[in-house]
Each structure stands twice: as structure tokens, then as C-alpha cells.
Design an enzyme around this catalytic site. Structure first.
Site, PDB file in Angstrom:
ATOM      1  N   VAL A  23      -6.138   3.654   4.872  1.00 34.26           N
ATOM      2  CA  VAL A  23      -6.592   5.129   4.198  1.00 34.26           C
ATOM      3  C   VAL A  23      -6.401   5.109   2.868  1.00 34.26           C
ATOM      4  O   VAL A  23      -5.575   4.270   2.187  1.00 34.26           O
ATOM      5  CB  VAL A  23      -6.018   6.070   4.995  1.00 34.26           C
ATOM      6  N   SER A  24      -7.073   6.170   2.160  1.00 34.04           N
ATOM      7  CA  SER A  24      -6.916   6.181   0.740  1.00 34.04           C
ATOM      8  C   SER A  24      -5.619   6.606   0.064  1.00 34.04           C
ATOM      9  O   SER A  24      -5.334   6.357  -1.140  1.00 34.04           O
ATOM     10  CB  SER A  24      -8.233   6.965   0.071  1.00 34.04           C
ATOM     11  N   THR A  25      -5.231   7.732   0.744  1.00 36.68           N
ATOM     12  CA  THR A  25      -4.029   8.215   0.167  1.00 36.68           C
ATOM     13  C   THR A  25      -2.797   8.361   1.235  1.00 36.68           C
ATOM     14  O   THR A  25      -3.289   8.266   2.291  1.00 36.68           O
ATOM     15  CB  THR A  25      -4.410   9.750  -0.394  1.00 36.68           C
ATOM     16  N   GLN A  28      -3.493  11.118   4.073  1.00 36.43           N
ATOM     17  CA  GLN A  28      -4.462  10.768   5.083  1.00 36.43           C
ATOM     18  C   GLN A  28      -3.675   9.885   6.268  1.00 36.43           C
ATOM     19  O   GLN A  28      -2.621   9.172   5.864  1.00 36.43           O
ATOM     20  CB  GLN A  28      -5.628   9.896   4.435  1.00 36.43           C
ATOM     21  N   GLY A  50      -4.153   2.957   0.142  1.00 37.67           N
ATOM     22  CA  GLY A  50      -4.765   2.395  -1.220  1.00 37.67           C
ATOM     23  C   GLY A  50      -6.275   2.927  -1.275  1.00 37.67           C
ATOM     24  O   GLY A  50      -7.055   2.725  -0.146  1.00 37.67           O
TER      25      GLY A  50
END
Length: 307
Positions: A23-25, A28, A50
């Protein structure tokens, strides 16, 4: 940030599935991806946080190093794994080199089946077309700009604007990291085996004999980048202890032997004489027995694999 690393469990007789969820952050969660991966039969799941554009993926890099032949890396969608089609093809090449497979649950890609391999070949053709198209667009754009009297390149760079220079530096660092990761499987295992017992000169010389063109300084810089990104142990950067001259000869002979195992001891001796290397006793004439002694020492120290 890596939430969990690759955690080996007891072996099963069938091919093991290893899931990768990203996931991006940190805000999340990966639960939805985990549920799909476990439903597909993944007993082990590697989680990573990331952005999709980030080139630093320590958990993925560790997974690719540790995955075994016959195992399959599984993702929910390919955008969870790769930044681009080219990046995906690089990852699959790394898996193929280790005898491992790849599968995407939402895309028709599974490298262990003929249909999946066909889809992969289509993606490869698309990637090649994209590269050619981007190159052609760049050439047309430069030609049009010159016709209008405009200078090529970024005006912010020409005018030394701080924000433009910062972006350029970040892009250069990202490109450097991508190149290092793409080639790491060729040289990093050798570095791990030799450092810090051997000097950077010795390691670079050994790699050169294997057909890999590294200078000691470029190699040290690449390893430092891997350490900074959490992809290599910091002990690799420790200072090498003083070593007698015959250890340099051992490294040199091991590199020659490793690059071409079919060479006879006498042929290696001839190469050393042409390089004007002196024997451990300071002589100029090499004997096959002297070469054999150095090869045996390299095997005892782990520099060469004992047969």
C-alpha cells in the site's frame, strides 16, 4: 517502511505460494489484499508500505533474494508489484533466473502456464513499443524546438533554479538506484562472500574476471547505496584487515578460474606470466602446482565453491 519480512515456514511437498501486498502509505491497510492472497493459497505474505513510483522496496528486494526454485510470487494486481511494464519484466527475469514463478490474481499472467507466458510476451512487445515511441517523440520535440529557436533541455536547469536542480538530483538518484537493483543479482552475492575479508580492489578484480566491469570506488558506492536502502548488511562496508600479498594472488587466480573453469592449471600459469605477476615466492615463472595451491586455498576460504 517494511511491516513484515519474508518468514519461512515448514516446507510442503507442493509448490509454495508467497504473497506480496503493498500500500502507498502507513495510513492504508493491506487487509483486503491479504484476504485475496490467502484465499489463493498463500501461507506467507510479505507486506510493504511505499508509493507506486518509489524505487526503494526493501521487502520486495529481500523476497527476490530469498525465494526458492519452484516457488511462486503472487500479487493481487501487477500495479501492487511493479512501477511499470519494464519494471515488471525485470522482476520476472529475476524470478526466472532463480527457477521461481510469478502470478497475478487479477491479470492473465502466470509464468508457469503457456497462456500466462503468452500474455507476458505481449507485455514485453508493448514495453518495447513504448520505448521506441517515447524515443521518437523526444526526437520530434527537440527538432520542433530548434526550428522555433528554442534551446533544448529544461530551462530551469539552464538557469540554475534550486527547485529544478533538486528535481534533477532526485531523478538522477532514482535512476542510479534502479540500475543498481537491476544488476545486483550478478555481483552482490560475490560481494557478500568476499567482503570485508577482501579489499575492494580484490573484489573488483574478481568481478572483472567474471566479465563484470567494476572499479573499486564504483563498487563501494553501489554497496553503500544498498546498505543505506536496507538491502545489504552494513558489515560489508567495514575496513578490510591487512592481508599478505599471496591473498591478492589467490583472489586473482580464483577470478581467472571462475571466469573459465575449463582452463588448465598450466594455461592459468601462462596468463599470470603474461600479466607479469610474481609467484608467492617472488619468482617470474609460474608452475601448475603453485596455481593449484592458490585455487585450493580459495576453496578453503569459500572464495570458490568446492566441487
Amino acid at each position: 517502511m517494511v511491516k513484515s519480512a519474508l518468514n519461512r515456514t515448514s516446507r510442503r511437498p507442493d509448490r509454495r505460494l508467497i504473497g506480496y501486498a503493498r500500500v502507498s502509505t502507513d495510513d492504508q491497510a493491506t487487509e483486503a489484499q491479504e484476504m485475496e492472497l490467502r484465499s489463493a493459497g498463500c501461507e506467507t505474505i510479505v507486506e510493504e508500505y511505499g508509493s507506486g513510483a518509489s524505487r526503494a522496496r526493501p521487502a520486495l528486494a529481500r523476497l527476490l533474494r530469498e525465494i526458492d526454485a519452484g516457488e511462486t510470487l503472487v500479487v493481487v494486481r501487477i500495479d501492487r508489484l511493479a512501477r511499470s511494464v519494464i519494471h515488471l519484466l525485470q522482476i520476472i527475469d529475476d524470478l526466472n533466473a532463480k527457477g521461481a514463478h510469478f502470478r497475478s490474481l487479477s491479470d492473465p499472467i502466470e509464468t508457469s502456464t503457456p497462456q500466462g507466458m503468452f500474455s507476458l510476451q505481449v507485455l514485453g512487445a508493448v514495453a518495447q513499443f513504448e520505448r521506441a515511441l517515447n524515443s521518437e517523440r523526444t526526437k520530434v520535440g527537440v527538432k520542433a524546438a530548434k526550428a522555433k529557436g528554442k534551446l533544448p533541455g529544461n530551462p530551469g536547469i539552464r538557469e540554475r533554479r534550486p527547485e529544478a536542480l533538486a528535481k534533477m538530483t532526485a531523478a538522477q538518484k532514482a535512476a542510479y538506484g534502479a540500475r543498481i537493483q537491476a544488476s545486483a543479482s550478478q555481483w552482490l552475492p560475490i560481494v557478500r562472500r568476499m567482503r570485508p575479508d577482501h579489499t575492494w580492489d580484490d573484489v573488483a578484480r574478481f568481478l572483472k574476471n567474471r566479465g563484470l566491469d567494476w572499479t573499486p570506488e564504483r563498487l563501494r558506492r553501489a554497496v553503500k547505496w544498498m546498505v543505506t536502502e536496507g538491502m545489504a548488511d552494513k558489515d560489508l562496508l567495514r575496513k578490510s584487515p591487512p592481508r599478505p600479498p599471496e591473498d591478492r594472488l589467490m583472489t586473482l587466480v580464483a577470478g581467472i578460474h571462475s571466469s573459465n573453469p575449463e582452463l588448465t592449471l598450466r594455461e592459468i600459469a601462462g596468463q599470470l606470466e603474461r600479466l607479469h605477476e610474481r609467484t608467492p615466492r617472488g619468482g617470474t615463472k609460474w608452475s601448475p602446482s603453485s596455481v593449484k595451491n592458490l585455487i585450493d586455498r580459495a576453496k578453503r576460504t569459500g572464495l570458490l565453491e568446492a566441487v
